[in-house]
Design a protein around this motif. Structure first.
Motif, PDB file in Angstrom:
ATOM      1  N   ASP A 101      -3.497   1.418 -12.921  1.00 46.69           N
ATOM      2  CA  ASP A 101      -3.146   3.302 -12.481  1.00 46.69           C
ATOM      3  C   ASP A 101      -4.399   3.829 -11.618  1.00 46.69           C
ATOM      4  O   ASP A 101      -4.540   4.901 -11.569  1.00 46.69           O
ATOM      5  N   CYS A 102      -5.205   2.742 -11.171  1.00 47.58           N
ATOM      6  CA  CYS A 102      -6.183   3.407 -10.366  1.00 47.58           C
ATOM      7  C   CYS A 102      -6.085   2.416  -8.994  1.00 47.58           C
ATOM      8  O   CYS A 102      -5.903   1.363  -9.230  1.00 47.58           O
ATOM      9  N   PRO A 103      -6.557   2.965  -7.927  1.00 37.35           N
ATOM     10  CA  PRO A 103      -6.591   2.277  -6.626  1.00 37.35           C
ATOM     11  C   PRO A 103      -7.562   0.929  -6.726  1.00 37.35           C
ATOM     12  O   PRO A 103      -8.620   0.933  -7.372  1.00 37.35           O
ATOM     13  N   THR A 104      -7.086  -0.160  -6.221  1.00 41.34           N
ATOM     14  CA  THR A 104      -7.568  -1.378  -6.335  1.00 41.34           C
ATOM     15  C   THR A 104      -8.252  -1.827  -4.809  1.00 41.34           C
ATOM     16  O   THR A 104      -9.195  -2.785  -4.696  1.00 41.34           O
ATOM     17  N   ARG A 105      -7.885  -1.108  -3.702  1.00 39.00           N
ATOM     18  CA  ARG A 105      -8.238  -1.359  -2.458  1.00 39.00           C
ATOM     19  C   ARG A 105      -7.908   0.054  -1.853  1.00 39.00           C
ATOM     20  O   ARG A 105      -7.017   0.488  -1.395  1.00 39.00           O
TER      21      ARG A 105
ATOM     22  N   GLU B 121      -7.497   3.707  -1.047  1.00 45.66           N
ATOM     23  CA  GLU B 121      -6.548   4.665  -1.801  1.00 45.66           C
ATOM     24  C   GLU B 121      -5.667   4.092  -2.598  1.00 45.66           C
ATOM     25  O   GLU B 121      -4.861   4.545  -3.148  1.00 45.66           O
ATOM     26  N   ALA B 122      -5.226   2.616  -2.251  1.00 48.42           N
ATOM     27  CA  ALA B 122      -3.893   1.879  -2.691  1.00 48.42           C
ATOM     28  C   ALA B 122      -4.221   0.955  -3.758  1.00 48.42           C
ATOM     29  O   ALA B 122      -5.230   0.510  -4.269  1.00 48.42           O
ATOM     30  N   ILE B 123      -3.204   1.070  -4.763  1.00 46.12           N
ATOM     31  CA  ILE B 123      -2.807   0.009  -5.733  1.00 46.12           C
ATOM     32  C   ILE B 123      -2.187  -1.018  -5.446  1.00 46.12           C
ATOM     33  O   ILE B 123      -0.924  -1.188  -5.372  1.00 46.12           O
TER      34      ILE B 123
ATOM     35  N   GLU C 123       4.147   4.235  -4.315  1.00 43.86           N
ATOM     36  CA  GLU C 123       3.353   5.416  -5.185  1.00 43.86           C
ATOM     37  C   GLU C 123       4.069   5.009  -6.668  1.00 43.86           C
ATOM     38  O   GLU C 123       5.208   5.218  -6.993  1.00 43.86           O
ATOM     39  N   TRP C 124       2.932   4.340  -7.330  1.00 43.64           N
ATOM     40  CA  TRP C 124       3.570   3.804  -8.651  1.00 43.64           C
ATOM     41  C   TRP C 124       3.865   5.047  -9.834  1.00 43.64           C
ATOM     42  O   TRP C 124       4.524   4.760 -10.443  1.00 43.64           O
TER      43      TRP C 124
ATOM     44  N   PRO D 126       1.000  -1.377   0.110  1.00 47.76           N
ATOM     45  CA  PRO D 126       0.043   0.163   0.060  1.00 47.76           C
ATOM     46  C   PRO D 126       1.013   1.312  -0.070  1.00 47.76           C
ATOM     47  O   PRO D 126       0.413   2.312  -0.289  1.00 47.76           O
TER      48      PRO D 126
END
Length: 131
Positions: A116-120, A122-124, A88-89, A85
């Protein structure tokens, strides 16, 4: 050992030529490697991972080692729930020690991270990476 939920699966159509690959020296992690061939015979190695939250640095290093070794000799797509988490990608950096080794691995292997969008929240956490 930090395990919670998890598990991996990879579904492949019958019409696609695929075979599971085992690699000598891999330590046990939740991963499956599958070699897929297209109609022209080109091979892509698919790796599906589950890294439990709060895993040890050893698990992170083992995942990185496996990915780097595969990328040296194969076209690779890696995907799964990596549970980093603090990465920062967009900047390719981790805001904590957790994930630093993984980010270095991704950079060394010249992988592109496609989610490029959060998966859980706010995190990717769920990633698709390819070279």
């Amino acid at each position: 050992d930090g395990k919670r939920d998890g598990g991996i699966a990879l579904l492949i159509r019958d019409s696609i030529t695929a075979a599971e690959r085992q690699f000598e020296g891999d330590l046990p992690t939740e991963v499956i490697w599958v070699e897929v061939r297209n109609r022209k015979g080109a091979v892509t190695l698919l790796g599906v991972f589950y890294r439990p939250p709060n895993s040890s640095r050893d698990v992170e290093e083992q995942i990185g080692k496996q990915i780097l070794e595969r990328c040296r000799s194969h076209r690779v797509v890696v995907m799964g729930d990596f549970n980093f988490p603090n990465i920062e990608w967009k900047l390719f950096r981790s805001n904590s020690l957790d994930g630093v080794v993984f980010v270095q691995c991704v950079q060394e292997a010249f992988l592109t991270q496609y989610v490029d969008c959060p998966t859980r929240g706010e995190a990717i956490l769920d990633l698709v990476l390819g070279n």
